[in-house]
Enzyme design. Structure first.
Site, mmCIF file in Angstrom:
data_model
loop_
_atom_site.group_PDB
_atom_site.id
_atom_site.type_symbol
_atom_site.label_atom_id
_atom_site.label_comp_id
_atom_site.label_asym_id
_atom_site.label_seq_id
_atom_site.Cartn_x
_atom_site.Cartn_y
_atom_site.Cartn_z
ATOM 1 N N ASP A 62 -40.935 3.619 19.430
ATOM 2 C CA ASP A 62 -40.882 3.206 18.321
ATOM 3 C C ASP A 62 -40.981 4.785 17.228
ATOM 4 O O ASP A 62 -42.018 5.340 17.445
ATOM 5 C CB ASP A 62 -41.576 2.553 17.385
ATOM 6 C CG ASP A 62 -42.004 0.876 18.494
ATOM 7 O OD1 ASP A 62 -40.586 0.440 18.529
ATOM 8 O OD2 ASP A 62 -43.008 0.449 19.292
ATOM 9 N N ASN A 104 -42.618 -5.243 23.736
ATOM 10 C CA ASN A 104 -41.819 -5.667 23.313
ATOM 11 C C ASN A 104 -40.914 -4.442 23.782
ATOM 12 O O ASN A 104 -39.385 -4.726 23.337
ATOM 13 C CB ASN A 104 -41.899 -5.832 22.204
ATOM 14 C CG ASN A 104 -42.210 -7.230 21.836
ATOM 15 O OD1 ASN A 104 -42.773 -7.806 22.520
ATOM 16 N ND2 ASN A 104 -43.477 -7.009 20.477
ATOM 17 N N ASP A 137 -42.880 10.270 18.128
ATOM 18 C CA ASP A 137 -43.632 10.900 16.447
ATOM 19 C C ASP A 137 -45.458 10.267 16.253
ATOM 20 O O ASP A 137 -45.277 10.177 14.859
ATOM 21 C CB ASP A 137 -43.065 9.961 16.065
ATOM 22 C CG ASP A 137 -43.471 7.983 16.359
ATOM 23 O OD1 ASP A 137 -43.269 8.015 14.886
ATOM 24 O OD2 ASP A 137 -43.606 8.175 17.671
ATOM 25 N N ARG A 174 -52.162 -2.041 21.675
ATOM 26 C CA ARG A 174 -52.077 -2.722 20.343
ATOM 27 C C ARG A 174 -53.879 -3.741 19.998
ATOM 28 O O ARG A 174 -53.964 -3.358 19.023
ATOM 29 C CB ARG A 174 -51.509 -4.682 21.079
ATOM 30 C CG ARG A 174 -51.392 -5.027 19.836
ATOM 31 C CD ARG A 174 -50.906 -6.580 19.654
ATOM 32 N NE ARG A 174 -49.596 -6.212 20.319
ATOM 33 C CZ ARG A 174 -49.003 -7.759 21.402
ATOM 34 N NH1 ARG A 174 -49.873 -8.084 21.738
ATOM 35 N NH2 ARG A 174 -48.360 -7.317 21.895
ATOM 36 N N ASP A 207 -40.805 8.680 23.452
ATOM 37 C CA ASP A 207 -41.599 7.261 23.641
ATOM 38 C C ASP A 207 -40.590 6.198 22.195
ATOM 39 O O ASP A 207 -39.074 6.916 21.917
ATOM 40 C CB ASP A 207 -42.140 7.708 21.957
ATOM 41 C CG ASP A 207 -42.826 7.185 21.038
ATOM 42 O OD1 ASP A 207 -43.709 5.725 21.825
ATOM 43 O OD2 ASP A 207 -42.854 6.422 19.873
ATOM 44 N N SER A 241 -45.470 -0.466 23.904
ATOM 45 C CA SER A 241 -44.831 -1.944 23.387
ATOM 46 C C SER A 241 -44.845 -2.914 24.597
ATOM 47 O O SER A 241 -44.027 -2.347 25.551
ATOM 48 C CB SER A 241 -43.553 -1.544 22.130
ATOM 49 O OG SER A 241 -43.202 -3.080 21.727
ATOM 50 N N GLY A 258 -49.054 4.060 18.317
ATOM 51 C CA GLY A 258 -48.520 5.147 19.273
ATOM 52 C C GLY A 258 -49.493 3.835 20.113
ATOM 53 O O GLY A 258 -49.545 3.955 21.700
#
Length: 248
Positions: free
Chosen positions: A19, A144, A200, A67, A17, A142, A64
């Protein structure tokens, strides 16, 4: 039996992952979600609104997840239903996509202002995985993801990237479904049982368990080790460098 990377012997690939695992952007996302939801709730409920909790609500409902799924999940927890809207809804629209776009605008602003740092221990671990001949992919909800990897200076460490953009193009459901991780494993040419998931988020733990991956590593940055285990982690560390000692 474990290798020097703290993984079972059958594991031939690592699926990371982004972030909170590779980059120190989870707190930026949490802050952007809080600003977004608090503004919406204040408009809706007035001065006495119950604010978004950037730890508890973030971990439970949005961390996770894609959006729009995060918007739906949190609003459902408050008994709120909004129109879906369209992908290109303006950020001020009170629709699922409008709220999601407002959050994305804010997070991009914060990343631009603050920059992006990778966790040093994670970078060490990915280098060690590469040196050991393990295949490597980034799996992120994401949209991004690519920009963040480049900003953090670690884009060249990964062979495959399955992110929010790729998931949308391929119509892959996001975490807690395992589909994005399974897609990364396929692109790396390994079975799920030969891949380790590094996450996470609680939704990421569930995805790892649902996909029957060979090993699931929970990365505890916020003191939720027990919850990570309950949701599917085989082992929990505070930093990936802990795995370099040879034990899981």
């Amino acid at each position: 039996m474990t290798t020097t990377l703290g993984l079972p012997e059958p594991v031939r690939a690592c699926l990371f992952d982004l972030d909170g695992v590779l980059t120190q952007t989870a707190t930026v996302h949490a802050a952007a979600w809080k600003e977004t939801f608090d503004a919406f709730l204040a408009r809706r409920d007035g001065p006495g609104f119950r604010p978004f909790d950037a730890v508890a609500d973030y971990d439970e409902y949005v961390d996770g997840r894609p959006r729009a799924d995060g918007v739906r999940s949190f609003l459902a927890s408050r008994g709120i239903t909004l129109p879906e809207g369209d992908d290109d809804d303006p950020p001020e629209s009170d629709t699922v996509h409008g709220i999601g776009n407002r959050k994305n605008t804010l997070v991009l602003q914060k990343i631009k202002e603050m920059g992006v740092d990778a966790y040093p221990g994670s970078v060490r671990y990915v280098h060690a995985a590469r040196d050991a001949g393990l295949r490597r992919a980034v799996v992120s909800s994401s949209a991004n993801c690519h920009d963040v990897l480049i900003a953090a200076g670690i884009d060249d460490l990964f062979e495959v990237r399955i992110d929010g953009v790729v998931a949308a193009e391929r119509h892959l459901p996001g975490k807690p479904h395992p589909d994005t991780f399974l897609a990364a494993a396929r692109e790396l040419g390994v079975a799920a049982s030969e891949a380790a998931v590094f996450e996470d988020a609680l939704a990421g733990m569930e995805a790892g368990r649902a996909g029957n991956f060979g090993f699931v590593v929970g990365v505890d940055r916020v003191g939720q080790a027990d919850a990570l285990r309950r949701h599917g982690a085989d082992t929990v560390v505070q930093d990936l460098a802990e795995l370099l000692g040879g034990t899981a």
